[in-house]
Design a protein around this motif. Sequence first.
Motif, short mmCIF file in Angstrom:
data_model
loop_
_atom_site.label_atom_id
_atom_site.label_comp_id
_atom_site.label_asym_id
_atom_site.label_seq_id
_atom_site.Cartn_x
_atom_site.Cartn_y
_atom_site.Cartn_z
N PRO A 1 0.84 -1.21 0.00
CA PRO A 1 0.00 0.00 0.00
C PRO A 1 0.86 1.24 0.00
CG PRO A 1 0.03 -1.02 2.17
CD PRO A 1 0.78 -1.93 1.26
N LEU B 1 5.26 9.65 -4.40
CA LEU B 1 4.11 10.48 -4.72
C LEU B 1 3.98 11.62 -3.74
CD1 LEU B 1 1.65 7.54 -5.38
CD2 LEU B 1 2.22 9.27 -7.07
N PHE C 1 -3.15 14.08 -5.73
CA PHE C 1 -1.82 13.54 -5.96
C PHE C 1 -1.19 14.09 -7.23
CE2 PHE C 1 -1.18 10.20 -2.82
CZ PHE C 1 -2.46 10.07 -2.30
N GLY C 2 0.14 14.17 -7.18
CA GLY C 2 0.92 14.41 -8.38
C GLY C 2 1.16 13.11 -9.12
N PRO C 3 1.82 13.18 -10.27
CA PRO C 3 2.05 11.98 -11.08
C PRO C 3 3.13 11.06 -10.53
CG PRO C 3 3.07 13.85 -12.12
CD PRO C 3 2.32 14.38 -10.94
N GLN D 1 -1.46 -4.13 8.40
CA GLN D 1 -2.20 -3.37 7.41
C GLN D 1 -3.63 -3.15 7.88
OE1 GLN D 1 -1.15 -4.91 3.57
NE2 GLN D 1 -2.93 -3.94 2.64
N LEU E 1 -12.58 6.47 1.14
CA LEU E 1 -12.43 7.04 -0.19
C LEU E 1 -11.98 5.96 -1.16
CD1 LEU E 1 -10.80 8.96 2.14
CD2 LEU E 1 -10.99 10.59 0.27
N TYR F 1 -9.84 5.75 -4.82
CA TYR F 1 -9.00 6.44 -5.77
C TYR F 1 -8.79 5.52 -6.97
CZ TYR F 1 -7.56 10.27 -2.69
OH TYR F 1 -7.54 11.39 -1.90
N LYS G 1 -6.18 4.89 -10.36
CA LYS G 1 -4.84 5.24 -10.84
C LYS G 1 -4.58 4.60 -12.20
CE LYS G 1 0.04 5.27 -9.49
NZ LYS G 1 0.54 4.89 -10.82
N GLY H 1 -0.64 9.90 -11.07
CA GLY H 1 -0.93 9.73 -9.65
C GLY H 1 -2.37 9.30 -9.44
N PRO H 2 -2.69 8.79 -8.25
CA PRO H 2 -4.08 8.43 -7.96
C PRO H 2 -4.98 9.65 -8.03
CG PRO H 2 -2.56 7.57 -6.28
CD PRO H 2 -1.78 8.51 -7.13
N PHE I 1 -7.74 2.07 -5.59
CA PHE I 1 -7.28 2.02 -4.21
C PHE I 1 -8.40 2.44 -3.28
CE2 PHE I 1 -2.80 1.26 -4.78
CZ PHE I 1 -2.50 1.81 -6.02
N LEU J 1 -4.61 9.45 5.53
CA LEU J 1 -5.26 8.37 4.83
C LEU J 1 -4.43 7.10 4.92
CD1 LEU J 1 -6.44 10.16 1.55
CD2 LEU J 1 -7.72 9.75 3.65
N PHE K 1 -4.11 3.46 3.03
CA PHE K 1 -4.47 2.89 1.74
C PHE K 1 -4.37 1.38 1.73
CE2 PHE K 1 -4.90 6.43 -1.23
CZ PHE K 1 -4.36 7.48 -0.51
N GLY K 2 -5.19 0.75 0.88
CA GLY K 2 -5.04 -0.65 0.56
C GLY K 2 -4.00 -0.81 -0.54
N THR K 3 -3.77 -2.06 -0.94
CA THR K 3 -2.75 -2.35 -1.94
C THR K 3 -3.25 -2.19 -3.36
OG1 THR K 3 -3.34 -4.67 -1.69
CG2 THR K 3 -1.39 -3.91 -0.50
#
Lengths: 114, 114
Positions: A42, A90, A105-107, B2, B34, B36, B38, B43-44, B89, B102, B104-106
């Motif tokens: 993650p 990121l 987020f940025g790239p 996780q 949330l 996201y 990608k 970026g996400p 994500f 935040l 995040f998951g994988t």
Amino acid sequence: ETGVTQTPRHLVMGMTNKKSLKCEQHLGHNAMYWYKQSAKKPLELMFVYSLEERVENNSVPSRFSPECPNSSHLFLHLHTLQPEDSALYLCASSQRAQGTYEQYFGPGTRLTVT
Amino acid sequence: DQQVKQNSPSLSVQEGRISILNCDYTNSMFDYFLWYKKYPAEGPTFLISISSIKDKNEDGRFTVFLNKSAKHLSLHIVPSQPGDSAVYFCAASAGATGANNLFFGTGTRLTVIP
């Protein structure tokens, strides 16, 4: 420029090099973040800056050194990295206030340490 | 350990059918969730969110369902389109604690087959 930009997009560096990653946000946000994304893991939060003050440092090795000179810019200074530091880095920004959670987020910068 | 888990690394769906992406979490303090999306080399990007006071939030083709008792949320995409092919994500935040970080998951890689 709009949103969150990151430079460089790709970086290859040796273990003895010193380099810096740059992030800039054009959203008027007051918080910025560095994340590391490794394969099959993650997103790992590295650093959080709120109103230009570091509010979080998630046990990141000292070979990573962040800098936030103002609310729009964030740097990640790198020195004596290890091959396992190769990852996608990121940057994100948000309006850090009660009830707001979305981060933008940025790239990313794809870093390879040789 | 996780705190946010996406147990399916990949999912393939026929165009026009429903895509269901799942996410489980362990921290009962999480109160905002949330999704996201990608694409490669980007970026996400924020897709949709839900507060813990709701059990459903809908935005066009995207619906997020939250089952607090099961600590489970899902993202439904109907109808699925080839442009939806991306990595998704799931993320969670414990906003009530005062921090908006935040977790995040994988990620789940969705492939929509034309």
